[in-house]
Design a protein around this motif. Sequence first.
Motif, PDB file in Angstrom:
ATOM      1  N   TYR A  99      75.037   5.557 -27.913  1.00 18.13           N
ATOM      2  CA  TYR A  99      75.568   4.701 -26.853  1.00 18.13           C
ATOM      3  C   TYR A  99      76.763   3.900 -27.361  1.00 18.13           C
ATOM      4  O   TYR A  99      76.814   3.490 -28.525  1.00 18.13           O
ATOM      5  N   PRO A 127      73.760  -6.354 -29.222  1.00 20.94           N
ATOM      6  CA  PRO A 127      72.655  -5.396 -29.323  1.00 20.94           C
ATOM      7  C   PRO A 127      71.656  -5.842 -30.382  1.00 20.94           C
ATOM      8  O   PRO A 127      72.013  -6.531 -31.351  1.00 20.94           O
ATOM      9  N   LEU A 143      70.000  -4.854 -25.192  1.00 23.91           N
ATOM     10  CA  LEU A 143      71.219  -5.653 -25.199  1.00 23.91           C
ATOM     11  C   LEU A 143      70.922  -7.018 -24.616  1.00 23.91           C
ATOM     12  O   LEU A 143      70.310  -7.125 -23.542  1.00 23.91           O
ATOM     13  N   GLU A 151      68.752  -4.880 -33.399  1.00 27.66           N
ATOM     14  CA  GLU A 151      68.936  -4.097 -34.624  1.00 27.66           C
ATOM     15  C   GLU A 151      68.871  -2.602 -34.368  1.00 27.66           C
ATOM     16  O   GLU A 151      69.615  -1.828 -34.974  1.00 27.66           O
ATOM     17  N   ASN A 152      68.019  -2.167 -33.448  1.00 25.15           N
ATOM     18  CA  ASN A 152      67.870  -0.737 -33.162  1.00 25.15           C
ATOM     19  C   ASN A 152      68.861  -0.234 -32.125  1.00 25.15           C
ATOM     20  O   ASN A 152      68.994   0.974 -31.928  1.00 25.15           O
ATOM     21  N   GLY A 153      69.521  -1.148 -31.431  1.00 25.50           N
ATOM     22  CA  GLY A 153      70.485  -0.747 -30.418  1.00 25.50           C
ATOM     23  C   GLY A 153      69.868  -0.313 -29.114  1.00 25.50           C
ATOM     24  O   GLY A 153      70.565   0.220 -28.244  1.00 25.50           O
ATOM     25  N   ASN A 154      68.565  -0.540 -28.933  1.00 22.44           N
ATOM     26  CA  ASN A 154      67.918  -0.127 -27.680  1.00 22.44           C
ATOM     27  C   ASN A 154      67.833  -1.259 -26.662  1.00 22.44           C
ATOM     28  O   ASN A 154      67.474  -1.041 -25.514  1.00 22.44           O
ATOM     29  N   SER A 179      75.755   1.902 -30.769  1.00 26.34           N
ATOM     30  CA  SER A 179      74.358   1.896 -31.212  1.00 26.34           C
ATOM     31  C   SER A 179      74.239   2.573 -32.572  1.00 26.34           C
ATOM     32  O   SER A 179      75.063   3.426 -32.929  1.00 26.34           O
ATOM     33  N   PRO A 180      73.231   2.220 -33.370  1.00 27.13           N
ATOM     34  CA  PRO A 180      73.109   2.771 -34.728  1.00 27.13           C
ATOM     35  C   PRO A 180      73.064   4.297 -34.779  1.00 27.13           C
ATOM     36  O   PRO A 180      73.530   4.896 -35.751  1.00 27.13           O
ATOM     37  N   LYS A 209      81.020  -2.083 -29.235  1.00 33.05           N
ATOM     38  CA  LYS A 209      80.061  -1.842 -30.306  1.00 33.05           C
ATOM     39  C   LYS A 209      79.375  -0.512 -30.031  1.00 33.05           C
ATOM     40  O   LYS A 209      79.408   0.000 -28.899  1.00 33.05           O
TER      41      LYS A 209
END
Length: 844
Positions: free
Chosen positions: A101, A139, A146, A141-144, A96-97, A94
């Motif tokens: 990453y 992840p 996990l 929603e923001n991808g920061n 990150s948005p 996957k």
Amino acid sequence: MDLTPKDYHLWHYLLDPKISDNGNWASYLLHYQNAEDTLVLQHISNKKRYAFPNGSEPRFLGDRWFVYKTANTLEIFDLEIHSKQQVPNIITYKVSPNNEYLFALSEKIANEKREKRLEILKLGSGNKRSIKNVQDFIPNENGNLLALMVKEDNSWSLKVVEVHNNKIFPITIYNTHNPISNIVWSPKNQIAFFEKSGREGSKRILWLNSVKRKLDPKVFDIKNRLDIDSTLQVYDNPLASLSFSEDGNKLFFQLKQRKDTRSVDNHGSSVQVWNAKDKLIYPVHEGNKGFFENPAFTMCWNLGTDTTFPLGDDQSSKAILIKGSNYVYTHSILDDMIAHDESRAPTPIYVYNLIDGSKRFVMWRKPYMPIKVSPSGRNLIYFDESNWWIYNAKNDQHTNITKNISSIFKNMEYDWSGVKPPYGLLGFTNDENKIIIYDKYDLWEISLNGATAQRLTRGKENNRIFRFVKSGEYIANGNGYLVPRVDLKKGIILKGETWNGDTGYYSLSDGGITKVIVEADAKVDWLQKAKNKDTYLYTIEKFDMPPKLMLVSTSHQAVELFRSNPQHEKYKWGKAELVKYSTEKKDNLKGALFYPADFNPQKMYPMVVFIYDKMSGTLNKYENPTLYTAADINITNFTSRGYFVFCPDIQYINNEVGKSALECVEAGVSAVLNIAPISPLKIGLFGHSFGGYETSYIIGNSKMFAAAISESGIHDVKCFYFSMAWLWNLPQYARFLNSQQRYSIPYFENPFIYEENSPINYVASIRTPLLTITGGTDTNVNWEQSVQMYNAMRLLGKEHIMLIYPDEGHDFFGLENQIDMTYKRWQWFDHYLKDEPPLQWMLP
């Protein structure tokens, strides 16, 4: 030069073109049938290409990265410095948005043990983190952040890691000896998941309000709840698993009765009991007991008050959850699962208010009635008889929004029997005050009270059908029931097709069509826009022109990026022509006529007629020559062998499906004979499946054809009607009403019309040599149908051969069998249409 089978391996298919966000790069896949596929990355300005053998699943990540897979290795290509990084043994990944990453889950075998590992890569930096024993990761929603599901020996743990901080190790927020699954994040960075509990098959739900430290979770466990029937259990369904409300205050999941609380048939043996009064026939009933006898329903758990209320009941158990909505609609699970001809009564639709848990009856849904839900969930859209209706859940009102519009929204071209569907709908405007729907040609923007209506396109004036081109940003949730919002100010792309087969793409805004992107007397496909640039990528092809990858922008004319199959120019090729014709009952019919390669107008040619419903859409399709022809004949193969090929459209009248095919096909062939040098004594007929049925019927009622091939077809309609489609575990009579067989009356109400349309009743009149082909395991159109035709032809001394491929089903997937069928079709038609001597397999 002449095209022969030894040349077929040179051809490839141009597939899956993509364009980067900035419009600087394109990718496409070259698929070969006898060689390794090649993924190509191409710079649009300088045309430089990078080839990746066996590359698949390509994806642009912003403007910097191009990601793809080769076997089980993930490869990351840097579009700026043209370097490549690999992640081996990949299972899934996957991003990150912000495309900063990449998270990759890999697995390898070490010391005879499977070891899973999560790699966290900061793209472009060289920074990489590796975490062992991760079974799954999700992840937020923001991808920061996990969430990691970790298994070490016999223990399970839920861990959270901050993506941006390389110095902080994953924080363990929950430990257990029980398996955990289905981790979900809320918009507030809360976490919920399933944990298997002590009882067999039972699960409980855990909710963690914070992921910064280890806290005691809030638990939903049936055995500890007084507000839930103790005979229920949490149901883990991949299609309707855990989910949070938009505000993060509610959890949705499914419950159903435990297996041991359901009644069990026990009649002392393993015999199957088929009761004619059962609601569902035995195999459907047995294969779907969990759905029909014990349907799951959705439960809402209010996390703040620790209260619950159900969303659905036994009669209306299927919930339509729309993200961010306070309304949930429920309907019957039977709506999507009952066979076409089974008795169907209207089913209830309810709406639930998530604020207070109240339930309201909406309507009785008629069989085959399409329903959709607006993005806010406030409006239910349905089509009844000839009009679109809106139900407003806020004021509990139904409004007919199209009754005052002169256009027709029911699909009058739909010629299957049963309920005619609408032409369809596109979506709601951004403010959800208007809806955009289709008539035959155009798009209409209509207010939700029906007071105003505006036709957005002018397709009716030039016989061009406009339809929206779906893209990733319009992918809907709600289990397929959500209608998306459409931003006309931003503009959308429409595809427009004419009766003659021309294709175009257009930009539509709230002021109407503002731009023609491309128009051509050809097949234009795969069109997509660069996200951040007014640049479009598409393919264009014709029967005698291999697909080309093209680029067009507002400032430049269309340019060619790549031309597939350049060897095409060396070979003789046919051409395509649209033929118009009519019958006494149907006018405005058309068909695609394909000329032989190296055509000589002074010469008389044989022709093969290829039938199945509507076939004129093949007009502008480029068809690679191939020996792997599966269920259909290959048009290029035949034109290169000196044949005309004709693909006519058939328009049907209910209860006269055989006669409709006969009249349309004979009329089309007669029209072709008037314009092309074709020998009327050397015409063959081919059809597969429904086309196979039509072929067998036609040759029993026509003297036009010198040879025929009927593949996987229906030959005895009555016998077929009362048999089973074991592939689907449904009775074959389910195909007759409200389906392709196009009957409006059940057999016992008028058996004559079924017998009148049955090919086997005309065997005595057949003068055409017939080859039937079937798969020995075909339980879609039962292979015994071909055996019945064989026996009838044999008893009457007709010229007939049946081929049974023992391990094939309906569509013939075995490559060796495909090659064998290709040659045998050629040999059959060559003998009867070209006077070639028969092959050994054709002799008694």
